[in-house]
Design an enzyme around this catalytic site. Structure first.
Site, PDB file in Angstrom:
ATOM      1  N   ALA A  69     -50.206  12.100  13.371  1.00  0.00           N
ATOM      2  CA  ALA A  69     -50.877  11.489  12.224  1.00  0.00           C
ATOM      3  C   ALA A  69     -50.592  12.349  10.993  1.00  0.00           C
ATOM      4  O   ALA A  69     -50.209  13.508  11.117  1.00  0.00           O
ATOM      5  CB  ALA A  69     -52.369  11.408  12.481  1.00  0.00           C
ATOM      6  N   GLY A 117     -50.500  11.349  17.457  1.00  0.00           N
ATOM      7  CA  GLY A 117     -50.345   9.913  17.257  1.00  0.00           C
ATOM      8  C   GLY A 117     -48.959   9.420  17.650  1.00  0.00           C
ATOM      9  O   GLY A 117     -48.796   8.272  18.077  1.00  0.00           O
ATOM     10  N   GLU A 120     -49.133   8.972  21.238  1.00  0.00           N
ATOM     11  CA  GLU A 120     -50.037   7.840  21.509  1.00  0.00           C
ATOM     12  C   GLU A 120     -49.314   6.514  21.297  1.00  0.00           C
ATOM     13  O   GLU A 120     -49.573   5.532  21.984  1.00  0.00           O
ATOM     14  CB  GLU A 120     -51.295   7.958  20.639  1.00  0.00           C
ATOM     15  N   GLU A 140     -54.065  17.723  19.487  1.00  0.00           N
ATOM     16  CA  GLU A 140     -55.212  17.558  18.581  1.00  0.00           C
ATOM     17  C   GLU A 140     -56.273  18.651  18.700  1.00  0.00           C
ATOM     18  O   GLU A 140     -56.929  18.989  17.723  1.00  0.00           O
ATOM     19  CB  GLU A 140     -55.869  16.188  18.800  1.00  0.00           C
TER      20      GLU A 140
END
Ligand SMILES: NC(=O)c1ccc[n+]([C@@H]2O[C@H](COP(=O)([O-])OP(=O)(O)OC[C@H]3O[C@@H](n4cnc5c(N)ncnc54)[C@H](O)[C@@H]3O)[C@@H](O)[C@H]2O)c1
Length: 714
Positions: A69, A117, A120, A140
């Protein structure tokens, strides 16, 4: 072309295969910023609307797949009210679920880094093919968070609870072989074959050769593990991970709890549970501080990069003095590829320096981080000498002889005569002013401080100290050499103690005051260690060396007499008078015995109390908060003064200097962020509460003004 955006394009290849490609315009890497998220939703809808599409391959045209992200957007997003933030997270999740639910098979071709992300995204597809060169993971927790785009849900269903717990709680980057082993990816191929392999896979799935729907269904269902075993897996992991992470880093344990909670649920419900937990983490000060730390680090790297552009090449270095520091500097330079001449005035020094380097390299060989041949190459890059010989090849010299102005003046002046006019001289002095040292030199513009920390190979910080006459080219070249050595340089201006020691000694001043007033040094150590410091102040003094500490304290007192000169005899002075020098002679505040592995082991010495009793009030317990306040206020205020005096350029530089130089607790983000978190006005009020302890506790006018205006450092 089915879709064209700023970050994503979708092209229809042969046989109805759509290639959804990430290539974020104007950036060197792909990341999930707002634009990319929005486009993924649009691109997915475009694919869904096109009846020609029989399968989707996801790829990247950058070196990385997707790094994660966009952390620069976190601060603003996480500041949203809790409910709005929850809405934001759920909306982002809808993007990934929308992709996962496409009516055709999907495969990601993981060509490079796929983290957070990015990974993910991979987990949202049915299959994952990974290049041997790529790395995947969910880091994270390093930001005080856990995955929030469905990562805890999908990974625990794809690789099982045990593996998911390990990946998420450790936050490691995993190589292709490890990823394949646990089933996080379905195939590993050489980079050249990646796209072809992914296309082949999606075709086979489309043709019914592979049951992609069954594979997908596993991610939509509950975790496949009998409830009893599930409970065992989660509960035992919680205990273990809590012990490892410690009380100051809550995210890893919360991640397990969330995974446990959603293990029995279907996807959408599970994602809601994850989102709730994610929001809770995003709202913790720890996450805010660790995200701030990440951003500060980025800023520091950017500054260093700008300097590197103006730097002259450093092909050959030299270090004068082969002691503890000189040996460490030679090792680090050689290890990272810059050959270095190591000069001393006596053979014993040389032997010591070389032995230190050999010891460190042998350890690397033993740990299989290096082979014997490489070790030989590195040792050959250290050229020991007792005389100057030909120093015309040298680009940068680091002076690391004894901490004495006269000796340093003589050594620097002598060295300047041996080198080219454009070569750079630096000093590793910990306390002596760079301007003072430069008085001995004909070319002070080519001179600056290069302050390493002990042990050199472990401590990431190098303070690059600009004297009044230092040229910017000199600073740039030294910054670039520090980077080449694998260090994090922070550029500071000259003053006694520079940044790090200037703020460390007021902290020791706080410690001296506490002991004088009857605090138990062991209690202070325990409280400060629980606060997050790697070691408490008494232990730290022992490790630094009581003699070194007393000497430096004297220099600092001369530099800032108004607040750093003590009007009482301290426990540290008593230690020094009694030749209790700390770890170096096995006795200081604590006694040091050698443990089974030959490492110094700290043991309590009741004799210490007796010894310091004459300079201390009767021993009594202090409230934890009082100890923290009395230790931290002087340090934080000195950091504020460094910023106000222009010793450091930015608040980020100051905080990073403390974290990398003296191990300031990272989860607190740094001294200035600590003030911000408490609230500037609250901090000033706290300092005022202790004002009768003396000028170390005196808030600056600048800080009072910030408090009045409601300003913050970050
Ligand atoms: N030890 C630390 O924790 C630390 C940390 C940061 C900076 N420093 C600074 O680094 C410098 C060196 O400290 P150290 O702890 O390595 O000291 P040290 O006593 O271990 O080593 C000093 C070395 O310099 C040599 N030397 C003396 N005069 C010399 C000359 N004219 N030419 C060449 N070599 C000469 C000595 O023989 C000795 O080997 C000091 O300025 C110190 O303040 C030390």
């Amino acid at each position: 072309m089915i879709y064209e955006g700023q970050a994503i394009t979708v092209t229809l290849l042969d046989d109805g295969i759509a290639q959804l490609n990430f290539d974020l315009q104007g950036e060197s890497v792909n990341k999930f910023n707002q634009t990319t998220l929005k486009e993924l939703h649009e691109a997915t809808d475009a694919v869904r609307a096109n009846s020609d599409v029989k399968g989707v391959v996801v790829s990247s045209s950058k070196d990385v797949f997707i790094v994660g992200a966009d952390i620069t957007e976190f601060t603003e997003t996480f500041a949203l009210p809790e409910e709005e933030l929850m809405g934001w997270v759920l909306k982002a999740n809808a993007v990934f679920s929308n992709f996962e639910d496409l009516p055709v098979p999907t495969v990601t071709a993981i060509n490079g880094m796929a983290l957070g992300g990015g990974f993910e995204m991979c987990l949202s597809s049915d299959y994952r093919v990974m290049s041997t060169k790529a790395k995947v993971g969910l880091p994270e927790v390093k930001l005080g968070l856990f995955p929030g785009f469905g990562g805890t849900v999908r990974l625990s269903r794809v690789v099982g609870a045990d593996n998911a717990i390990e990946w998420i709680c450790m936050g490691n980057e995993n190589r292709a072989d490890a990823a394949l082993k646990v089933g996080a990816v379905d195939a590993v191929v050489e980079p050249e074959q990646l796209l072809e392999a992914a296309i082949d896979l999606v075709k086979r799935a489309g043709a019914g050769e592979l049951d992609y729907q069954a594979k997908r269904q596993e991610k939509l269902d509950a975790v496949k593990l009998p409830p009893m075993e599930q409970m065992m897996a989660f509960n035992s992991a919680i205990g273990f991970v809590a012990g490892k992470a410690g009380p100051n880093y809550p995210a890893p344990v919360e991640a397990i709890k969330v995974m446990q909670k959603h293990a029995g649920k279907k996807r959408d419900q599970a994602i809601e549970i994850e989102a709730k937990g994610f929001v809770k983490m995003a709202k913790t000060p720890v996450a805010g501080n660790l995200i701030g730390l990440f951003l500060n680090d980025q800023a520091l790297k950017k500054t260093a990069k700008a300097y590197e552009k103006q730097a002259k090449p450093v092909k050959q270095a030299a270090v004068l003095g082969a002691g503890i520091m000189g040996g460490g500097i030679a090792y680090q330079s050689a290890l990272k590829g810059t050959p270095i001449v190591m000069k001393d005035i006596n053979q014993a020094g040389i032997d010591l320096g070389l032995n230190e380097a050999k010891k460190l390299l042998t350890k690397r060989v033993e740990r299989k981080k290096m082979d014997a041949a490489k070790m030989g190459d590195i040792l050959n890059r250290i050229v020991p000498t007792l005389s100057y010989g030909d120093f015309k090849e040298i680009d940068v010299i680091v002076e690391a002889v004894v901490e004495n102005v006269k000796v340093k003046h003589a050594v620097l002046a002598e060295a300047e005569k041996q080198i080219r006019d454009d070569a750079i001289l630096t000093s590793n002095t910990s306390t002596i002013s760079i301007n003072t040292l430069s008085e001995a030199l004909e070319r002070p513009e080519n001179f600056c401080g290069m302050h390493f920390f002990n042990p050199v190979h472990m401590m990431p910080l190098v303070e690059v100290i600009r004297g009044e006459k230092t040229s910017e080219e000199t600073i740039a070249t030294v910054v670039s050499y520090a980077k080449a050595m694998g260090k994090t340089p922070v550029v500071v201006n000259d003053c006694p103690g520079f940044l790090v020691n200037r703020v460390l000694f007021p902290y020791f001043g706080g410690f001296a005051g506490l002991l004088r007033d009857g605090a138990d040094f062991q209690q202070v150590d325990k409280v400060m260690e629980r606060f997050g410091w790697p070691m408490g102040p008494a232990y730290l003094m022992d490790v630094v060396g009581i003699d070194t500490g007393v000497h430096a304290e004297g220099v600092m007192a001369d530099g800032f007499p108004d607040r750093m000169k003590r009007d009482f005899k301290s426990a540290v002075d008593v230690m020094f008078e009694n030749n209790r020098l700390g770890q170096k002679n096995n006795i200081g505040f604590y006694k040091y015995e050698t443990d089974k592995r030959g490492k110094p082991k700290k043991v309590v010495d009741e004799g210490t109390y007796e010894l310091i009793a004459p300079v201390c009030a009767e021993r009594r317990d202090f409230e934890t908060d009082e100890i923290i306040a009395r230790m931290m206020i002087p340090m934080c205020l000195e950091v504020v003064r460094c910023l106000e005096d222009g010793i450091v350029q930015t608040a980020a530089d100051a905080d990073m200097g403390l974290i990398f130089g003296i191990g300031f607790p990272p989860f607190r983000g740094g001294a200035l962020r600590y003030i911000d978190e408490m609230g500037v006005a609250e901090f000033v009020a706290l300092a005022d509460k202790y004002a009768d302890l003396g000028p170390l506790y005196q808030a600056t006018e600048g800080l009072r003004k910030m408090a009045a205006e409601g300003k913050t450092f970050f």
